[in-house]
Design a protein around this motif. Structure first.
Motif, PDB file in Angstrom:
ATOM      1  N   PHE A 117      -3.873  14.140  -7.173  1.00  0.00           N
ATOM      2  CA  PHE A 117      -2.977  13.685  -6.114  1.00  0.00           C
ATOM      3  C   PHE A 117      -3.535  14.052  -4.741  1.00  0.00           C
ATOM      4  O   PHE A 117      -3.479  13.260  -3.789  1.00  0.00           O
ATOM      5  CB  PHE A 117      -1.590  14.293  -6.319  1.00  0.00           C
ATOM      6  N   ALA A 118      -4.129  15.243  -4.638  1.00  0.00           N
ATOM      7  CA  ALA A 118      -4.691  15.688  -3.357  1.00  0.00           C
ATOM      8  C   ALA A 118      -5.873  14.837  -2.917  1.00  0.00           C
ATOM      9  O   ALA A 118      -6.151  14.732  -1.712  1.00  0.00           O
ATOM     10  CB  ALA A 118      -5.121  17.151  -3.463  1.00  0.00           C
ATOM     11  N   SER A 119      -6.569  14.216  -3.867  1.00  0.00           N
ATOM     12  CA  SER A 119      -7.728  13.389  -3.513  1.00  0.00           C
ATOM     13  C   SER A 119      -7.446  11.894  -3.662  1.00  0.00           C
ATOM     14  O   SER A 119      -8.377  11.084  -3.606  1.00  0.00           O
ATOM     15  CB  SER A 119      -8.927  13.769  -4.404  1.00  0.00           C
ATOM     16  N   LEU A 120      -6.186  11.525  -3.800  1.00  0.00           N
ATOM     17  CA  LEU A 120      -5.850  10.127  -4.071  1.00  0.00           C
ATOM     18  C   LEU A 120      -6.339   9.187  -2.967  1.00  0.00           C
ATOM     19  O   LEU A 120      -6.685   8.029  -3.235  1.00  0.00           O
ATOM     20  CB  LEU A 120      -4.334   9.978  -4.257  1.00  0.00           C
ATOM     21  N   HIS A 121      -6.403   9.689  -1.745  1.00  0.00           N
ATOM     22  CA  HIS A 121      -6.851   8.841  -0.639  1.00  0.00           C
ATOM     23  C   HIS A 121      -8.301   8.380  -0.804  1.00  0.00           C
ATOM     24  O   HIS A 121      -8.742   7.454  -0.105  1.00  0.00           O
ATOM     25  CB  HIS A 121      -6.704   9.596   0.691  1.00  0.00           C
ATOM     26  N   GLN A 122      -9.040   9.006  -1.711  1.00  0.00           N
ATOM     27  CA  GLN A 122     -10.429   8.628  -1.959  1.00  0.00           C
ATOM     28  C   GLN A 122     -10.572   7.653  -3.127  1.00  0.00           C
ATOM     29  O   GLN A 122     -11.676   7.198  -3.419  1.00  0.00           O
ATOM     30  CB  GLN A 122     -11.261   9.881  -2.244  1.00  0.00           C
ATOM     31  N   TRP A 123      -9.459   7.334  -3.784  1.00  0.00           N
ATOM     32  CA  TRP A 123      -9.525   6.496  -4.975  1.00  0.00           C
ATOM     33  C   TRP A 123      -9.657   5.023  -4.613  1.00  0.00           C
ATOM     34  O   TRP A 123      -9.267   4.585  -3.531  1.00  0.00           O
ATOM     35  CB  TRP A 123      -8.275   6.705  -5.834  1.00  0.00           C
ATOM     36  N   HIS A 124     -10.166   4.259  -5.554  1.00  0.00           N
ATOM     37  CA  HIS A 124     -10.393   2.823  -5.427  1.00  0.00           C
ATOM     38  C   HIS A 124      -9.067   2.091  -5.172  1.00  0.00           C
ATOM     39  O   HIS A 124      -8.197   2.059  -6.031  1.00  0.00           O
ATOM     40  CB  HIS A 124     -11.039   2.336  -6.734  1.00  0.00           C
ATOM     41  N   HIS A 125      -8.897   1.539  -3.949  1.00  0.00           N
ATOM     42  CA  HIS A 125      -7.690   0.772  -3.576  1.00  0.00           C
ATOM     43  C   HIS A 125      -6.399   1.536  -3.897  1.00  0.00           C
ATOM     44  O   HIS A 125      -5.457   0.979  -4.464  1.00  0.00           O
ATOM     45  CB  HIS A 125      -7.681  -0.584  -4.286  1.00  0.00           C
ATOM     46  N   TRP A 126      -6.361   2.785  -3.504  1.00  0.00           N
ATOM     47  CA  TRP A 126      -5.223   3.621  -3.900  1.00  0.00           C
ATOM     48  C   TRP A 126      -3.891   3.100  -3.373  1.00  0.00           C
ATOM     49  O   TRP A 126      -2.838   3.307  -4.003  1.00  0.00           O
ATOM     50  CB  TRP A 126      -5.448   5.067  -3.458  1.00  0.00           C
ATOM     51  N   ARG A 127      -3.895   2.428  -2.245  1.00  0.00           N
ATOM     52  CA  ARG A 127      -2.627   1.938  -1.691  1.00  0.00           C
ATOM     53  C   ARG A 127      -1.981   0.878  -2.587  1.00  0.00           C
ATOM     54  O   ARG A 127      -0.763   0.680  -2.532  1.00  0.00           O
ATOM     55  CB  ARG A 127      -2.846   1.394  -0.277  1.00  0.00           C
ATOM     56  N   ASP A 128      -2.774   0.205  -3.398  1.00  0.00           N
ATOM     57  CA  ASP A 128      -2.209  -0.797  -4.308  1.00  0.00           C
ATOM     58  C   ASP A 128      -1.352  -0.145  -5.393  1.00  0.00           C
ATOM     59  O   ASP A 128      -0.536  -0.827  -6.027  1.00  0.00           O
ATOM     60  CB  ASP A 128      -3.332  -1.598  -4.972  1.00  0.00           C
ATOM     61  N   TYR A 129      -1.547   1.149  -5.615  1.00  0.00           N
ATOM     62  CA  TYR A 129      -0.797   1.831  -6.675  1.00  0.00           C
ATOM     63  C   TYR A 129       0.706   1.820  -6.410  1.00  0.00           C
ATOM     64  O   TYR A 129       1.506   1.834  -7.352  1.00  0.00           O
ATOM     65  CB  TYR A 129      -1.261   3.288  -6.809  1.00  0.00           C
ATOM     66  N   THR A 130       1.085   1.812  -5.139  1.00  0.00           N
ATOM     67  CA  THR A 130       2.518   1.930  -4.823  1.00  0.00           C
ATOM     68  C   THR A 130       3.327   0.776  -5.386  1.00  0.00           C
ATOM     69  O   THR A 130       4.512   0.935  -5.687  1.00  0.00           O
ATOM     70  CB  THR A 130       2.738   2.019  -3.306  1.00  0.00           C
ATOM     71  N   GLY A 131       2.713  -0.390  -5.529  1.00  0.00           N
ATOM     72  CA  GLY A 131       3.420  -1.526  -6.101  1.00  0.00           C
ATOM     73  C   GLY A 131       3.286  -1.640  -7.601  1.00  0.00           C
ATOM     74  O   GLY A 131       3.892  -2.530  -8.209  1.00  0.00           O
ATOM     75  N   LEU A 132       2.509  -0.738  -8.195  1.00  0.00           N
ATOM     76  CA  LEU A 132       2.249  -0.807  -9.628  1.00  0.00           C
ATOM     77  C   LEU A 132       2.936   0.282 -10.427  1.00  0.00           C
ATOM     78  O   LEU A 132       3.336   0.052 -11.577  1.00  0.00           O
ATOM     79  CB  LEU A 132       0.737  -0.722  -9.877  1.00  0.00           C
ATOM     80  N   CYS A 133       3.058   1.487  -9.853  1.00  0.00           N
ATOM     81  CA  CYS A 133       3.512   2.610 -10.660  1.00  0.00           C
ATOM     82  C   CYS A 133       4.195   3.670  -9.808  1.00  0.00           C
ATOM     83  O   CYS A 133       4.052   3.709  -8.584  1.00  0.00           O
ATOM     84  CB  CYS A 133       2.332   3.255 -11.397  1.00  0.00           C
ATOM     85  N   HIS A 134       4.931   4.528 -10.475  1.00  0.00           N
ATOM     86  CA  HIS A 134       5.330   5.829  -9.938  1.00  0.00           C
ATOM     87  C   HIS A 134       4.220   6.831 -10.256  1.00  0.00           C
ATOM     88  O   HIS A 134       3.349   6.574 -11.103  1.00  0.00           O
ATOM     89  CB  HIS A 134       6.619   6.331 -10.605  1.00  0.00           C
TER      90      HIS A 134
END
Length: 228
Positions: A117-134
């Motif tokens: 979670f602390a490194s999520l900003h470095q993940w591949h298209h992490w902002r797209d996760y908000t519409g996919l999952c909790h």
């Protein structure tokens, strides 16, 4: 413990990783998230080609076999080979899109450690996760906080709130801690052939298939029983 929800509203939980090998902290975390979400099913998915870490020492077939053994006593847990059957890097985004398409508007929860979670900003298209999952975040000792933008993207909420919508919230668990090092486990296996962080069935499988350079049979006496 929350009452079980109807099948259409009980979240589906996904837990990805190398599981090289699966250890007791993995299973404890999966069971804890399942319980808090009303006995939700948890699919544990071994990576085929992890994009951000060294490649696993055990192959996908062996890691899936160990995971199946560790999950067997717990009806809510399933060892899922979906990522192993895909080509290319095992991006979580692709996995989330697949399961979102499969379950429609049912809540989908992605279980991660606090370090992820602390490194999520470095993940591949992490902002797209908000519409996919909790997110369900399991604590790790001495882990830094996630960036403000990441915390804002996934507002913290209760388990009940996660069950009421498909995606976009964050559940912070207080326990168990994901505080076991897979590297230390593999080192202990190579040195001693044993490790208390592993289920007995998993250790037996490791010895049967000569994984991780195990030093001796698990039936031999072990004078050094400290955890890795």
């Amino acid at each position: 413990m929350p009452a079980p929800q109807p099948a259409g509203t009980t979240p589906l939980v996904l837990f990805g990783g190398t599981f090289d090998p699966v250890h007791r902290a993995h299973i404890s975390a999966a069971r804890a998230v399942s319980r808090v979400l009303g006995d939700a099913p948890v699919h544990l998915l071994p990576n085929a080609v992890p994009p951000h870490r060294p490649q696993p020492l055990a192959d996908g077939e062996q890691r899936l076999a160990m995971l199946s053994l560790a999950c067997a006593p717990y009806p809510a847990l399933t060892a899922d080979d979906w990522e192993l059957r895909q080509s290319g890097p095992s991006y979580s985004l692709n996995t989330l899109r697949h399961f979102r398409d499969r379950i429609g508007q049912r809540p989908l929860v992605f279980l991660i450690g606090a370090d992820s979670f602390a490194s999520l900003h470095q993940w591949h298209h992490w902002r797209d996760y908000t519409g996919l999952c909790h997110l369900a975040v399991v604590p790790r000792p001495d882990c830094p906080l996630a960036r403000d933008e990441v915390q804002a993207a996934f507002p913290e909420a209760s388990a009940d709130a996660l069950r009421q919508q498909p995606a976009g919230l964050r559940l912070m668990l207080q326990r168990p801690f994901l505080d076991v090092s897979a590297t230390a486990i593999r080192d202990a296996l190579a040195r001693k052939g044993q490790c208390p962080a592993l289920d007995d069935a998993v250790i037996a499988h490791i010895h049967r298939h000569h994984l991780y350079n195990v030093a001796h049979s698990p039936s031999e006496p072990d004078s050094d029983n400290e955890a890795p």
